[in-house]
Design a protein around this motif. Structure first.
Motif, PDB file in Angstrom:
ATOM      1  N   PHE A 180       0.816  -1.212   0.000  1.00 45.00           N
ATOM      2  CA  PHE A 180       0.000   0.000   0.000  1.00 45.00           C
ATOM      3  C   PHE A 180       0.850   1.263   0.000  1.00 45.00           C
ATOM      4  CE2 PHE A 180      -3.565  -2.599   1.817  1.00 45.00           C
ATOM      5  CZ  PHE A 180      -4.394  -2.427   0.733  1.00 45.00           C
ATOM      6  N   LEU A 181       1.941   1.260   0.745  1.00 49.36           N
ATOM      7  CA  LEU A 181       2.736   2.478   0.886  1.00 49.36           C
ATOM      8  C   LEU A 181       3.715   2.710  -0.260  1.00 49.36           C
ATOM      9  CD1 LEU A 181       3.472   2.358   4.698  1.00 49.36           C
ATOM     10  CD2 LEU A 181       1.848   3.795   3.492  1.00 49.36           C
ATOM     11  N   ILE A 182       4.048   1.680  -1.022  1.00 50.67           N
ATOM     12  CA  ILE A 182       5.013   1.854  -2.104  1.00 50.67           C
ATOM     13  C   ILE A 182       4.340   1.894  -3.471  1.00 50.67           C
ATOM     14  CG2 ILE A 182       6.913   0.719  -3.317  1.00 50.67           C
ATOM     15  CD1 ILE A 182       8.000  -0.118  -0.635  1.00 50.67           C
ATOM     16  N   VAL A 183       3.356   1.052  -3.699  1.00 53.73           N
ATOM     17  CA  VAL A 183       2.774   0.921  -5.036  1.00 53.73           C
ATOM     18  C   VAL A 183       1.644   1.913  -5.269  1.00 53.73           C
ATOM     19  CG1 VAL A 183       1.546  -0.662  -6.565  1.00 53.73           C
ATOM     20  CG2 VAL A 183       3.448  -1.483  -5.185  1.00 53.73           C
ATOM     21  N   ILE A 184       0.772   2.078  -4.312  1.00 51.54           N
ATOM     22  CA  ILE A 184      -0.451   2.844  -4.543  1.00 51.54           C
ATOM     23  C   ILE A 184      -0.246   4.371  -4.533  1.00 51.54           C
ATOM     24  CG2 ILE A 184      -2.762   3.287  -3.629  1.00 51.54           C
ATOM     25  CD1 ILE A 184      -2.882   0.326  -2.951  1.00 51.54           C
ATOM     26  N   PRO A 185       0.504   4.981  -3.595  1.00 50.03           N
ATOM     27  CA  PRO A 185       0.627   6.448  -3.617  1.00 50.03           C
ATOM     28  C   PRO A 185       1.166   7.043  -4.910  1.00 50.03           C
ATOM     29  CG  PRO A 185       1.293   5.636  -1.498  1.00 50.03           C
ATOM     30  CD  PRO A 185       1.082   4.437  -2.366  1.00 50.03           C
ATOM     31  N   PRO A 186       2.179   6.467  -5.568  1.00 53.66           N
ATOM     32  CA  PRO A 186       2.588   7.072  -6.851  1.00 53.66           C
ATOM     33  C   PRO A 186       1.486   7.040  -7.901  1.00 53.66           C
ATOM     34  CG  PRO A 186       4.299   5.611  -6.051  1.00 53.66           C
ATOM     35  CD  PRO A 186       3.123   5.421  -5.167  1.00 53.66           C
ATOM     36  N   LYS A 187       0.654   6.017  -7.873  1.00 55.61           N
ATOM     37  CA  LYS A 187      -0.444   5.962  -8.839  1.00 55.61           C
ATOM     38  C   LYS A 187      -1.452   7.073  -8.559  1.00 55.61           C
ATOM     39  CE  LYS A 187      -0.221   1.028  -9.747  1.00 55.61           C
ATOM     40  NZ  LYS A 187      -0.257   0.919 -11.180  1.00 55.61           N
ATOM     41  N   ILE A 188      -1.706   7.340  -7.293  1.00 51.65           N
ATOM     42  CA  ILE A 188      -2.668   8.390  -6.935  1.00 51.65           C
ATOM     43  C   ILE A 188      -2.074   9.770  -7.222  1.00 51.65           C
ATOM     44  CG2 ILE A 188      -3.880   9.444  -4.990  1.00 51.65           C
ATOM     45  CD1 ILE A 188      -4.136   6.633  -3.821  1.00 51.65           C
ATOM     46  N   LEU A 189      -0.797   9.952  -6.905  1.00 56.26           N
ATOM     47  CA  LEU A 189      -0.175  11.259  -7.117  1.00 56.26           C
ATOM     48  C   LEU A 189       0.042  11.560  -8.596  1.00 56.26           C
ATOM     49  CD1 LEU A 189       2.414  11.285  -4.218  1.00 56.26           C
ATOM     50  CD2 LEU A 189       0.275  12.551  -4.376  1.00 56.26           C
ATOM     51  N   ALA A 190       0.072  10.547  -9.439  1.00 59.00           N
ATOM     52  CA  ALA A 190       0.249  10.774 -10.873  1.00 59.00           C
ATOM     53  C   ALA A 190      -1.057  11.126 -11.564  1.00 59.00           C
ATOM     54  CB  ALA A 190       0.847   9.523 -11.522  1.00 59.00           C
ATOM     55  N   HIS A 191      -2.145  11.127 -10.821  1.00 58.44           N
ATOM     56  CA  HIS A 191      -3.449  11.433 -11.411  1.00 58.44           C
ATOM     57  C   HIS A 191      -3.491  12.877 -11.874  1.00 58.44           C
ATOM     58  CE1 HIS A 191      -7.760  11.376 -12.033  1.00 58.44           C
ATOM     59  NE2 HIS A 191      -7.861  12.464 -11.296  1.00 58.44           N
ATOM     60  N   GLN A 192      -3.986  13.103 -13.076  1.00 60.67           N
ATOM     61  CA  GLN A 192      -4.116  14.445 -13.630  1.00 60.67           C
ATOM     62  C   GLN A 192      -5.594  14.813 -13.689  1.00 60.67           C
ATOM     63  OE1 GLN A 192      -1.582  16.484 -14.533  1.00 60.67           O
ATOM     64  NE2 GLN A 192      -0.171  14.920 -13.805  1.00 60.67           N
ATOM     65  N   PHE A 193      -5.913  15.991 -13.234  1.00 55.14           N
ATOM     66  CA  PHE A 193      -7.279  16.462 -13.292  1.00 55.14           C
ATOM     67  C   PHE A 193      -7.612  16.898 -14.714  1.00 55.14           C
ATOM     68  CE2 PHE A 193      -6.250  17.027  -8.825  1.00 55.14           C
ATOM     69  CZ  PHE A 193      -7.334  16.392  -8.241  1.00 55.14           C
ATOM     70  N   ALA A 194      -8.851  16.728 -15.099  1.00 58.00           N
ATOM     71  CA  ALA A 194      -9.262  17.090 -16.453  1.00 58.00           C
ATOM     72  C   ALA A 194      -9.227  18.604 -16.662  1.00 58.00           C
ATOM     73  CB  ALA A 194     -10.658  16.536 -16.737  1.00 58.00           C
ATOM     74  N   ASN A 195      -9.662  19.359 -15.692  1.00 52.41           N
ATOM     75  CA  ASN A 195      -9.721  20.818 -15.812  1.00 52.41           C
ATOM     76  C   ASN A 195      -8.868  21.445 -14.727  1.00 52.41           C
ATOM     77  OD1 ASN A 195     -11.610  20.695 -17.901  1.00 52.41           O
ATOM     78  ND2 ASN A 195     -13.270  20.455 -16.441  1.00 52.41           N
TER      79      ASN A 195
END
Length: 55
Positions: free
Chosen positions: A20-35
């Motif tokens: 949870f602490l290594i794999v998931i946070p980079p995926k969440i932080l790489a999220h780009q908002f549409a607007n």
């Protein structure tokens, strides 16, 4: 009672939290908002007064 032996359960708990602490946070932080919000000017626009007739 085998459930009181912490050896296998601690390893499972540790590896799951490590996942949870290594794999998931980079995926969440790489999220780009549409607007993305645009930066407005520092000066606020003056609101227009209402020209409503009072009957």
């Amino acid at each position: 009672m085998p459930q009181l032996n912490p050896a296998p359960w601690f390893l499972i708990l540790f590896l799951s939290w490590l996942t949870f602490l290594i794999v998931i946070p980079p995926k969440i932080l790489a999220h780009q908002f549409a607007n993305e919000p645009t930066v407005m000017g520092a000066e606020k626009p003056k609101p227009e007064s209402w020209n409503w007739p009072w009957y």
